[in-house]
Design a protein around this motif. Sequence first.
Motif, short mmCIF file in Angstrom:
data_model
loop_
_atom_site.label_atom_id
_atom_site.label_comp_id
_atom_site.label_asym_id
_atom_site.label_seq_id
_atom_site.Cartn_x
_atom_site.Cartn_y
_atom_site.Cartn_z
N ARG A 165 26.04 -28.94 -48.70
CA ARG A 165 25.81 -28.40 -50.16
C ARG A 165 24.44 -27.02 -49.46
O ARG A 165 24.86 -25.39 -50.35
CB ARG A 165 25.41 -29.16 -51.28
CG ARG A 165 24.42 -28.26 -52.21
CD ARG A 165 24.49 -29.16 -53.75
NE ARG A 165 25.00 -29.91 -54.35
CZ ARG A 165 25.81 -30.07 -54.48
NH1 ARG A 165 25.37 -29.88 -56.37
NH2 ARG A 165 26.62 -30.68 -54.82
N GLN A 166 23.92 -27.09 -48.28
CA GLN A 166 22.87 -26.29 -48.06
C GLN A 166 23.81 -25.27 -48.02
O GLN A 166 23.50 -24.39 -47.78
CB GLN A 166 21.52 -27.01 -47.34
CG GLN A 166 20.41 -26.22 -46.97
CD GLN A 166 19.47 -26.67 -46.11
OE1 GLN A 166 19.95 -27.90 -45.46
NE2 GLN A 166 18.81 -25.96 -46.29
N GLU B 207 26.04 -19.74 -47.05
CA GLU B 207 27.67 -19.03 -46.80
C GLU B 207 28.03 -18.29 -48.32
O GLU B 207 27.37 -17.09 -48.14
CB GLU B 207 28.66 -19.81 -46.80
CG GLU B 207 29.60 -19.19 -46.00
CD GLU B 207 30.79 -20.12 -46.16
OE1 GLU B 207 31.76 -19.53 -46.74
OE2 GLU B 207 30.49 -20.65 -45.26
N GLU B 208 27.41 -18.38 -49.38
CA GLU B 208 27.38 -18.09 -50.70
C GLU B 208 26.25 -16.60 -50.65
O GLU B 208 27.00 -15.37 -50.92
CB GLU B 208 27.41 -18.66 -52.18
CG GLU B 208 28.21 -19.21 -52.50
CD GLU B 208 29.33 -18.61 -52.96
OE1 GLU B 208 29.31 -18.07 -53.64
OE2 GLU B 208 31.04 -18.63 -52.35
N PHE B 209 25.05 -16.91 -50.52
CA PHE B 209 24.47 -16.02 -50.65
C PHE B 209 24.74 -14.43 -49.73
O PHE B 209 24.28 -14.14 -49.84
CB PHE B 209 23.04 -16.39 -49.98
CG PHE B 209 21.83 -15.29 -49.65
CD1 PHE B 209 21.29 -14.74 -51.10
CD2 PHE B 209 21.47 -15.31 -48.29
CE1 PHE B 209 20.13 -14.43 -50.22
CE2 PHE B 209 20.39 -14.85 -48.45
CZ PHE B 209 19.63 -13.67 -49.38
N LEU B 210 24.77 -15.21 -47.70
CA LEU B 210 25.50 -14.02 -47.48
C LEU B 210 26.42 -13.21 -47.50
O LEU B 210 26.66 -11.96 -47.04
CB LEU B 210 25.51 -15.00 -45.74
CG LEU B 210 24.32 -14.96 -44.91
CD1 LEU B 210 24.71 -16.33 -43.65
CD2 LEU B 210 23.80 -14.58 -44.47
N ARG B 211 27.80 -14.03 -48.45
CA ARG B 211 28.62 -12.69 -48.56
C ARG B 211 28.75 -12.29 -49.91
O ARG B 211 28.74 -11.15 -49.20
CB ARG B 211 29.38 -14.53 -49.28
CG ARG B 211 30.63 -13.77 -49.95
CD ARG B 211 31.88 -14.44 -50.03
NE ARG B 211 32.04 -15.69 -49.36
CZ ARG B 211 32.94 -16.87 -49.71
NH1 ARG B 211 32.73 -16.84 -51.01
NH2 ARG B 211 33.02 -17.44 -48.84
N GLU B 212 27.35 -12.57 -50.52
CA GLU B 212 27.16 -11.51 -51.32
C GLU B 212 26.21 -10.39 -51.09
O GLU B 212 26.36 -9.16 -51.14
CB GLU B 212 26.45 -12.33 -52.67
CG GLU B 212 26.89 -13.09 -53.65
CD GLU B 212 25.89 -13.73 -54.27
OE1 GLU B 212 24.67 -13.71 -54.50
OE2 GLU B 212 25.87 -14.96 -55.20
N LYS B 213 25.15 -10.64 -49.82
CA LYS B 213 24.81 -9.65 -49.07
C LYS B 213 25.67 -8.69 -48.54
O LYS B 213 25.37 -7.80 -48.34
CB LYS B 213 23.80 -10.25 -48.00
CG LYS B 213 22.50 -9.88 -47.66
CD LYS B 213 22.03 -10.43 -46.84
CE LYS B 213 20.58 -9.46 -46.07
NZ LYS B 213 19.46 -10.21 -45.00
#
Length: 177
Positions: free
Chosen positions: A11-12, A17-23
């Motif tokens: 989950r971490q 990965e989600e944070f990096l994709r949004e960035k």
Amino acid sequence: MSRQLNMDTLRQNFWKEEFLREKWLRCEWQRKYGSVVKARQKAKAAAHVPLKLPTLQPQTPVLPPPAPKAASSKPPSPVPEEAPCQSEMYPVPPVTRALLYEGISHDHQGRFRYLNTRKLDLPEKRYLFPITTNFKYGWQLGPPVKHELVSCKMCRIDSFFRKNGAFALLDPRDLAL
């Protein structure tokens, strides 16, 4: 919604990965549309800058050359009157204008009393013509007239109650007098 405290490695990594994709998406959008947005912002800012007009100096009237004193047999021509001020309102009477300079508004004098006195005048006496379309409703309406109601008690009773039989037997307490 409760917060999930059971955070494992899977989950971490998902959230990282989600944070990096949004960035990355934000950076791509900025690279693609950033210059367009900045140009629009500059154009809007330039449109909001007030236009400063140059000041005009008052023109001095051109005086005719002085006439020789020997040719003064004709009476002088009348002085041409100045054109009336192109205003939408009639001039204020001097008595009403004097209210402006007596006291202060805080004490219900001065401007306060001037405005209250001025508003009592009819619009036809203040303005040369109706300025807005709302003026047309009250223009030359005249003073308010109180009309007396002329009707009999039975007319009011017959017109007040419904005719469908809801009040078949009229009780004196049901009457609206």
